[in-house]
Write a protein that holds these residues in place. Structure first.
Motif, PDB file in Angstrom:
ATOM      1  N   UNK A 220       0.860  -1.205  -0.140  1.00  0.00           N
ATOM      2  CA  UNK A 220       0.028   0.132  -0.107  1.00  0.00           C
ATOM      3  C   UNK A 220       0.754   1.376   0.129  1.00  0.00           C
ATOM      4  N   UNK A 221       1.905   1.266   0.916  1.00  0.00           N
ATOM      5  CA  UNK A 221       2.796   2.288   0.883  1.00  0.00           C
ATOM      6  C   UNK A 221       3.588   2.742  -0.284  1.00  0.00           C
ATOM      7  N   UNK A 222       3.868   1.716  -1.366  1.00  0.00           N
ATOM      8  CA  UNK A 222       4.547   1.957  -2.550  1.00  0.00           C
ATOM      9  C   UNK A 222       3.503   1.873  -3.584  1.00  0.00           C
ATOM     10  N   UNK A 223       2.305   1.844  -3.423  1.00  0.00           N
ATOM     11  CA  UNK A 223       1.287   1.586  -4.213  1.00  0.00           C
ATOM     12  C   UNK A 223       1.382   0.461  -5.287  1.00  0.00           C
ATOM     13  N   UNK A 224       1.776  -0.702  -5.004  1.00  0.00           N
ATOM     14  CA  UNK A 224       2.212  -1.820  -5.633  1.00  0.00           C
ATOM     15  C   UNK A 224       1.374  -3.035  -5.013  1.00  0.00           C
ATOM     16  N   UNK A 225       1.648  -4.171  -5.751  1.00  0.00           N
ATOM     17  CA  UNK A 225       0.846  -5.512  -5.099  1.00  0.00           C
ATOM     18  C   UNK A 225       1.675  -6.207  -4.187  1.00  0.00           C
ATOM     19  N   UNK A 226       1.142  -6.847  -3.259  1.00  0.00           N
ATOM     20  CA  UNK A 226       2.192  -7.781  -2.349  1.00  0.00           C
ATOM     21  C   UNK A 226       3.033  -8.500  -2.921  1.00  0.00           C
ATOM     22  N   UNK A 227       2.745  -9.224  -4.124  1.00  0.00           N
ATOM     23  CA  UNK A 227       3.476 -10.146  -4.891  1.00  0.00           C
ATOM     24  C   UNK A 227       4.592  -9.393  -5.517  1.00  0.00           C
ATOM     25  N   UNK A 228       4.344  -7.888  -6.186  1.00  0.00           N
ATOM     26  CA  UNK A 228       5.344  -7.047  -6.464  1.00  0.00           C
ATOM     27  C   UNK A 228       6.681  -6.882  -5.393  1.00  0.00           C
ATOM     28  N   UNK A 229       5.923  -6.514  -4.160  1.00  0.00           N
ATOM     29  CA  UNK A 229       6.946  -6.320  -3.061  1.00  0.00           C
ATOM     30  C   UNK A 229       7.896  -7.444  -2.841  1.00  0.00           C
ATOM     31  N   UNK A 230       7.144  -8.699  -2.626  1.00  0.00           N
ATOM     32  CA  UNK A 230       7.881 -10.230  -2.364  1.00  0.00           C
ATOM     33  C   UNK A 230       9.138 -10.462  -3.693  1.00  0.00           C
ATOM     34  N   UNK A 231       8.732  -9.833  -4.977  1.00  0.00           N
ATOM     35  CA  UNK A 231       9.452 -10.261  -6.027  1.00  0.00           C
ATOM     36  C   UNK A 231      10.726  -9.225  -5.937  1.00  0.00           C
ATOM     37  N   UNK A 232      10.388  -7.828  -5.535  1.00  0.00           N
ATOM     38  CA  UNK A 232      11.456  -6.868  -5.641  1.00  0.00           C
ATOM     39  C   UNK A 232      12.374  -7.113  -4.513  1.00  0.00           C
ATOM     40  N   UNK A 233      11.936  -7.624  -3.325  1.00  0.00           N
ATOM     41  CA  UNK A 233      12.896  -8.011  -2.199  1.00  0.00           C
ATOM     42  C   UNK A 233      13.841  -8.809  -2.673  1.00  0.00           C
ATOM     43  N   UNK A 234      13.506  -9.991  -3.501  1.00  0.00           N
ATOM     44  CA  UNK A 234      14.379 -10.888  -4.055  1.00  0.00           C
ATOM     45  C   UNK A 234      15.379 -10.280  -4.938  1.00  0.00           C
ATOM     46  N   UNK A 235      14.979  -9.501  -5.947  1.00  0.00           N
ATOM     47  CA  UNK A 235      15.937  -9.209  -6.920  1.00  0.00           C
ATOM     48  C   UNK A 235      16.832  -8.126  -6.585  1.00  0.00           C
ATOM     49  N   UNK A 236      16.489  -7.312  -5.356  1.00  0.00           N
ATOM     50  CA  UNK A 236      17.229  -6.238  -4.712  1.00  0.00           C
ATOM     51  C   UNK A 236      18.175  -6.898  -3.949  1.00  0.00           C
ATOM     52  N   UNK A 237      18.007  -8.266  -3.727  1.00  0.00           N
ATOM     53  CA  UNK A 237      19.061  -9.022  -2.967  1.00  0.00           C
ATOM     54  C   UNK A 237      20.160  -9.846  -4.008  1.00  0.00           C
ATOM     55  N   UNK A 238      19.843  -9.700  -5.063  1.00  0.00           N
ATOM     56  CA  UNK A 238      20.734 -10.340  -6.172  1.00  0.00           C
ATOM     57  C   UNK A 238      20.125 -11.913  -6.435  1.00  0.00           C
TER      58      UNK A 238
END
Length: 297
Positions: A220-238
């Motif tokens: 909600x904070x980023x105006x994204x879906x929970x799935x997008x947050x979970x995926x972004x979390x991974x790609x930012x970790x490499x």
């Protein structure tokens, strides 16, 4: 290779897209559904397709790729295709047989990445790479100790470029990730969005990751879906993240993970969700000497 997504470099010099379309399916879903959804995924921009012999859909995945090549949407070299050696082909003389059977199903000349689905010897896999049937080789579901056994093997010719494991905010694999990075091994996350598999694979009382209040609050904070947050979390970790859905809207959302960034504070909050929870503990194999989940990581 040209990808919409960002890529991660592999130790053998090749590139792997950080976001992949996973094709593991509920056994009750007809294979034709995978054919159509894989076509849609390629149209939307996915270039990393993850399959396996045991998924029983290599024929349909191959047909989807070949149809998009025929349509001029992609060239073969644009697609990063992964498949996996199943347990029935572990004997060294059967490893290439297993890969050739997969290639026959795909009706393609090679795969980009061939993984050992569960921990076994890698020697016969090296021969598949030497023969050009697999551009890269890696492993899946290996713990640190099992990885070290391979890396310390006398005469090792080709190091595994990746280790594909269950990984999501409830099981962030931080210790295994640090070890893999230290060895120039890419971590690939399956079940990156938790699980949508049937209850005979997953405990029906398992928590539903995408309903997690912290994840939903950040979405909600980023105006994204929970799935997008979970995926972004991974790609930012490499970490290379595999996401599976049949819904075109969700595929389009998933591929947008490169359009925003999480702050270091956000990442710390998501790290805090870890509870070492596995959706896929494979308890049926718990007594096997190579069972990988008995170790801490």
């Amino acid at each position: 290779m040209s990808f919409k997504q960002q890529c991660v470099g592999l130790s053998d010099g090749r590139l792997m897209p950080l976001l992949g379309y996973g094709t593991c399916q509920n056994p009750e879903i007809p294979a034709s559904k995978i054919l159509e959804s894989t076509k849609i995924a390629i149209d939307i921009g996915f270039r990393h397709i993850d399959s396996a012999y045991v998924y029983k859909n290599e024929k349909e995945v191959g047909e989807a790729i070949r149809s998009k090549i025929t349509d001029g949407v992609v060239k073969r070299e644009d697609i990063f295709l992964t498949t996996k050696l199943w347990n029935t082909f572990h004997r060294p003389e059967l490893v290439r047989v297993g890969l050739e059977r997969s290639l026959k199903s795909f009706q393609l000349d090679y795969v980009d990445l061939y993984l050992i689905h569960y921990p076994v010897s890698i020697k016969a896999m090296e021969k598949c790479k030497d023969a050009g049937l697999a551009k890269s080789i890696g492993v899946s579901n290996f713990n640190r100790r099992q990885l070290e056994m391979i890396l310390n093997k006398p005469g090792l010719k080709h190091r595994p470029v990746c280790n594909q494991v269950e990984c999501h905010p409830y099981l962030n694999q931080s210790k295994l990730l640090d070890f893999c990075k230290s060895q120039d091994i890419v971590l690939v996350a399956y079940a990156a969005l938790g699980s949508q598999r049937p209850t005979n694979w997953v405990d029906k009382n398992a928590p539903f990751l995408l309903n997690d209040p912290v994840l939903c609050g950040m979405a909600k904070k980023h105006n994204r879906s929970p799935a997008q947050i979970a995926l972004r979390y991974q790609v930012q970790r490499g970490v290379v993240a595999l996401a599976h859905t049949y819904e075109q809207k969700e595929m389009k959302e998933n591929i947008q993970v490169f359009e925003f960034q999480l702050s270091s504070e956000d990442m710390e909050v998501l790290d805090g969700l870890n509870r070492n929870f596995r959706y896929f503990p494979v308890n049926i194999a718990a007594e096997h000497p190579n069972y990988p989940y008995s170790d801490e990581y």
